[in-house]
Design an enzyme around this catalytic site. Structure first.
Site, PDB file in Angstrom:
ATOM      1  N   CYS A 261       0.399  -0.825   0.274  1.00 12.66           N
ATOM      2  CA  CYS A 261       0.149  -0.127   0.321  1.00 12.66           C
ATOM      3  C   CYS A 261       0.819   0.776  -0.085  1.00 12.66           C
ATOM      4  CB  CYS A 261      -0.352  -0.345   1.433  1.00 12.66           C
ATOM      5  SG  CYS A 261      -0.264   0.138   2.896  1.00 12.66           S
TER       6      CYS A 261
ATOM      7  N   GLU B 189      -2.230   1.358  -5.006  1.00 13.00           N
ATOM      8  CA  GLU B 189      -1.575   0.138  -4.587  1.00 13.00           C
ATOM      9  C   GLU B 189      -0.588  -0.966  -5.341  1.00 13.00           C
ATOM     10  OE1 GLU B 189      -2.766  -3.240  -1.358  1.00 13.00           O
ATOM     11  OE2 GLU B 189      -3.202  -1.296  -1.714  1.00 13.00           O
TER      12      GLU B 189
END
Length: 411
Positions: free
Chosen positions: A363, A398
């Site tokens: 992330c 992401e």
């Protein structure tokens, strides 16, 4: 005009107005331009734009500024959908056409690889979310203690502030069901929250699940991803864009499996999302997680679907592969660490385990790039980097990196 006591008066005066061309956006969403070679950073701009800004802080190597006017707008600029954009700190890119957002985020991942890892590698164009508004299935509005006037806004941090809250009655990136529930839950927080809670402030939870919109963080809820249903506690971590999550899982499944790979290790398995979703591709799967509560849910999720080739275990940071009874030679390892990335102790253990493939889901592409440097320097080659836009209109992205062991390195 009162000048802050700690303001450094060079190279610009406080609130001095300057014009500059924007070169690029950082992964924090800030536009970067130069005035006579000096770097100036400003939000809510697009590369190529000529803008007028007001300086509010000088650092040793750059200055920060507020946007006053866009003198020459980009062709990619559009009107933000939310009236609180630039005031609320939740979104950074609502002013940018979505296709251009994807290109910008892809370029940012590429730049971080070069800057943090000295890796020159072509990053694939970021995969778009099927829904770019109304996609967030979880929000956590905050409120502080009442101010001097008795006002108590409920929402998110004001842009550029550490404590001030913007009152958010509706959120355009939250799901429709959450926005329908938000007025009632806001009202309950103030009217029924109790005097003590109102005086100290707090955080609300709204999470859309198969059970509906839930606001009790301890409630057991479920979410369907692909063909599987996963149970977890509403307040715990579970990806909150259900419109792109199945695509990300499918990508990981395709790249983790191989004719020569028979085992899978999911090293930050949580409640079993990857371990269970990929279980049919492998002879045996081990999910490792330091959270005992998450492991219990992972085991329940396996039982729900009668999946019997997956074993979940609590892993200690200093011996995460200790109880895995197969070698890395015919194994893929999925790592999906928290934002801070992997620590050195974990990376060294992973390198000792020597898996054939590593699938690194992150992330934070900045810490991912830092960690990839270790793997590339220790016998692995990068074969693909694919960003997924789980968070349209925000600076977040992401990134999934695929690493394969160099031939002969795990014999």
């Amino acid at each position: 005009m009162q000048i802050p006591k700690n303001f450094i008066p060079t190279p610009f005066e406080y609130h001095e107005e300057v014009e500059l061309k924007i070169d690029h956006l950082t992964n924090l969403g800030m536009g970067v331009g130069r005035v006579d070679g000096w770097v100036v950073m400003v939000p809510f701009v697009i590369p190529g734009e000529l803008v007028k800004v007001s300086i509010f802080r000088n650092h040793s190597q750059y200055s920060e500024a507020d946007l006053l006017e866009v003198l020459e707008p980009s062709e990619h600029r559009l009107s933000p959908k939310c009236g609180l954009f630039t005031l609320c700190g939740g979104c950074q890119y609502q002013h940018i056409n979505y296709d251009e957002q994807l290109k910008i985020k892809t370029q940012q991942v590429q730049e971080l690889l070069e800057k943090n890892a000295n890796i020159q590698f072509p990053v694939s164009l970021a995969k778009s979310s099927k829904q770019i508004y109304g996609y967030r299935s979880k929000i956590t509005p905050h409120y502080n203690r009442p101010d001097k006037n008795g006002d108590q806004p409920i929402g998110f941090l004001k842009y550029g502030r550490r404590h001030d809250i913007v009152d958010v009655k509706q959120c355009v990136i939250a799901t429709e069901a959450i926005n329908q529930s938000l007025p009632e839950i806001r009202e309950k927080a103030i009217l029924e929250g109790g005097k003590k809670r109102r005086q100290r402030g707090g955080t609300l939870l709204l999470r859309e699940t198969l059970e509906g919109v839930v606001n009790n963080p301890k409630a057991v809820v479920s979410e369907k991803v692909g063909d599987l249903t996963f149970q977890f506690k509403a307040g715990e971590f579970f990806q909150n864009n259900p419109f792109i999550l199945p695509d990300l899982v499918e990508f990981v499944k395709i790249h983790a499996s191989d004719n020569d790979i028979h085992q899978l290790v999911d090293a930050y398995c949580g409640v079993g999302l990857f371990a269970l979703s990929l279980s049919s591709m492998f002879e045996s799967v081990v999910g490792v997680e330091i959270s005992e509560a998450a492991i219990q849910f992972a085991k329940v999720n396996a039982q729900i679907h009668n999946i019997d080739n997956v074993r979940f275990q609590i892993g200690k940071a200093e011996a995460i592969f200790q109880h895995i009874n197969f070698s890395g030679k015919n194994t893929s390892v999925i790592i999906d660490p928290p934002r801070k990335g992997c620590d050195i102790a974990f990376i060294e253990q992973l390198l000792d385990f020597n898996p054939r493939k590593i699938i690194y889901v992150s992330c934070d592409p900045a810490t991912q790039a830092r960690d990839l440097k270790y793997f590339v320097e220790n016998g692995y080659k990068l074969t693909q980097v694919q960003p997924f836009d789980l968070f349209p209109h925000t600076r977040h992205i992401e990134s999934v990196a695929i690493l394969e062991i160099n031939s002969g390195s795990n014999d």
